[in-house]
Design an enzyme around this catalytic site. Structure first.
Site, PDB file in Angstrom:
ATOM      1  N   ARG A  45      -6.898  57.383  18.291  1.00 35.17           N
ATOM      2  CA  ARG A  45      -6.891  58.612  17.459  1.00 35.17           C
ATOM      3  C   ARG A  45      -8.057  58.642  16.607  1.00 35.17           C
ATOM      4  O   ARG A  45      -8.699  59.456  16.200  1.00 35.17           O
ATOM      5  CB  ARG A  45      -5.734  58.565  16.517  1.00 35.17           C
ATOM      6  N   LYS A 212      16.362  59.130  24.859  1.00 34.84           N
ATOM      7  CA  LYS A 212      17.483  59.808  24.183  1.00 34.84           C
ATOM      8  C   LYS A 212      17.413  61.527  24.808  1.00 34.84           C
ATOM      9  O   LYS A 212      16.320  61.973  24.728  1.00 34.84           O
ATOM     10  CB  LYS A 212      17.299  60.087  22.846  1.00 34.84           C
ATOM     11  N   GLY A 361       2.528  59.420  22.498  1.00 38.43           N
ATOM     12  CA  GLY A 361       3.567  58.403  22.253  1.00 38.43           C
ATOM     13  C   GLY A 361       3.543  57.628  23.370  1.00 38.43           C
ATOM     14  O   GLY A 361       2.547  57.058  23.964  1.00 38.43           O
ATOM     15  N   GLY A 384       5.207  63.308  17.984  1.00 36.92           N
ATOM     16  CA  GLY A 384       6.023  64.684  17.561  1.00 36.92           C
ATOM     17  C   GLY A 384       5.261  65.774  17.831  1.00 36.92           C
ATOM     18  O   GLY A 384       5.936  66.978  18.191  1.00 36.92           O
TER      19      GLY A 384
END
Ligand code: 3PG
Ligand code: MG
Length: 404
Positions: A45, A212, A361, A384
């Protein structure tokens, strides 16, 4: 891999469009990097923000950089979440000193900003040490806004947040007639993530994994409208297996989401491609007892990765695609041999000629660990934020920037 740089850039001004000579640029960056006892374990980043930083410095401007790190309580400094080690790393990357302010809008920041010469850089302390950052506080925003002549959003990973530094600060600066523009990192992220969704070359394939179903419901709903096929791996595939009436043994599932999963299968029809076999084990360990199943998974075993037939199937589908978006690993890739599915998908994406975009991620980490990151078109720095883009959302922090 295909170059997308010829595509219409996002319709917002960028830092390259602004004359920054003699100006102070207040740049929001996302230096929320993983730390292990003060050591940075992945500086991507920071590195990805460097081109915009250098472009300002080379053109005779100076920089006030601001970021958050982690999720502090918001009632003052927490030494473990100080940005000081990041200032040191940035200084190494830039090959010039980076001053560090021990506060955000206090005396130290004020003095260090006032002392900035052209070509100088100061990084403010963690914005979230003040709860006004998350609340979007106006006084806090006004104090930050006063630090810059130009606002630049170069923090893609935080673009889905409407925090003070992302929204109230640029609004305040715009109201004062100051430019508010995108950094090159944000420009590229939006161009790829929004660009492929808006005008994908077909077949357009999405690959979704991770633990999930609940995290990906809106993504699947949105992508079903746009994609030609969605390959599903990771533990979320076991909730879909449950929805099809399969036995899943001790696999990780979300029983409360089987109805949603069944409805998606109904709606998606052939578009949703589920694993045809699973690599199972009695526990998550390299030396576990293992089993390949096609169909039901017996009790005492849990699915930990897609199986060999699925690896082949997914690789074939990827080879035939013109656009690929991938978010989420296919299995427990931290524990070999359950990295095989994620590795096979990463290799197939790298080998393909499709426009390839990797959501942030875990899938970004996986493609980097495998050394394949430079063989895909875009690896997002947002977790996100990239998911919300795939959900079809737009970001206030980007929309408010000056139009071209
Ligand atoms: C991230 O890593 O997701 C971004 O830096 C945003 O952080 P947050 O999820 O704590 O808002
Ligand atoms: Mg996050």
């Amino acid at each position: 891999m295909t170059d997308l740089s010829h595509r219409a850039p996002a319709a917002r001004r960028t830092i390259a469009d602004v004359d920054v000579a003699g100006k102070r640029v207040l740049m929001r960056v996302d230096f929320n990097v993983p730390l292990d006892g003060g050591a940075i374990t992945d500086d991507r980043r920071i590195r990805m923000a460097v081109p915009s930083i250098e472009s300002v410095l080379e053109r005779g401007g100076s920089l006030v950089l601001m970021s958050h790190l982690g999720r502090p309580r918001g009632d003052g400094p927490e030494p473990a979440l100080s940005l000081e080690p990041i200032a040191a790393r940035l200084g190494e990357l830039l090959g010039r000193p980076v001053a560090f302010a021990r506060d955000t809008v206090g005396d130290d920041a004020g003095a260090k900003v006032a002392a900035l010469d052209d070509g100088g850089v100061v990084l403010l302390e963690n914005l979230r040490f003040d709860k006004a950052e998350k609340k979007g506080g106006e006084d806090f925003a006004a104090a930050l806004a006063a630090f810059g002549d130009v606002y630049c959003n170069n923090a893609f990973g935080t673009c889905h947040r409407e925090h003070a530094s992302m929204v109230a600060v640029p609004r305040t600066m715009k109201a004062a007639g100051k430019p508010a523009v995108a950094g090159s990192l944000v420009d590229k992220e939006i161009r790829y993530l929004q660009g492929v969704l808006a005008e994908p070359e077909r077949p357009f394939l999405a690959i979704l994994g991770g633990a999930k179903v609940s995290d990906k419901i809106v993504v699947i709903d949105n992508l079903l409208e746009i994609c030609d096929a969605i390959l599903i791996g990771g533990a979320m595939a076991y909730t879909f297996a449950l929805a099809r009436g399969r036995a899943v043994g001790d696999s990780l599932v979300e029983p409360e989401f089987t109805e949603r999963a069944a409805a998606m299968l109904e709606r998606g029809g052939d578009k949703i491609v589920l694993p045809v076999d699973d690599h199972c084990a009695d526990r998550i360990a390299s030396d576990s007892e293992k089993l390949i199943t096609a169909g039901d998974i017996p009790d005492g075993f849990r699915g930990l990765d897609i199986g060999p037939e699925t690896r082949k199937l997914f690789a074939e589908r990827i080879a035939g695609a013109r656009t690929v978006v991938w978010n989420g690993p296919m299995g427990v890739f931290e524990t070999p041999p359950f990295d095989a599915g994620t590795r096979a998908v990463a290799e197939a994406v790298a080998a393909s000629e499709a426009v390839s975009v990797i959501g942030g991620g875990d899938s970004a980490a996986a493609i980097q660990q495998l050394g394949l990151a430079d063989r895909v078109d875009h690896v997002s720095t947002g977790g996100g934020a990239s998911l919300e883009m795939l959900e079809g959302k737009s970001f206030a922090s980007f929309e408010l920037l000056d139009e071209r």
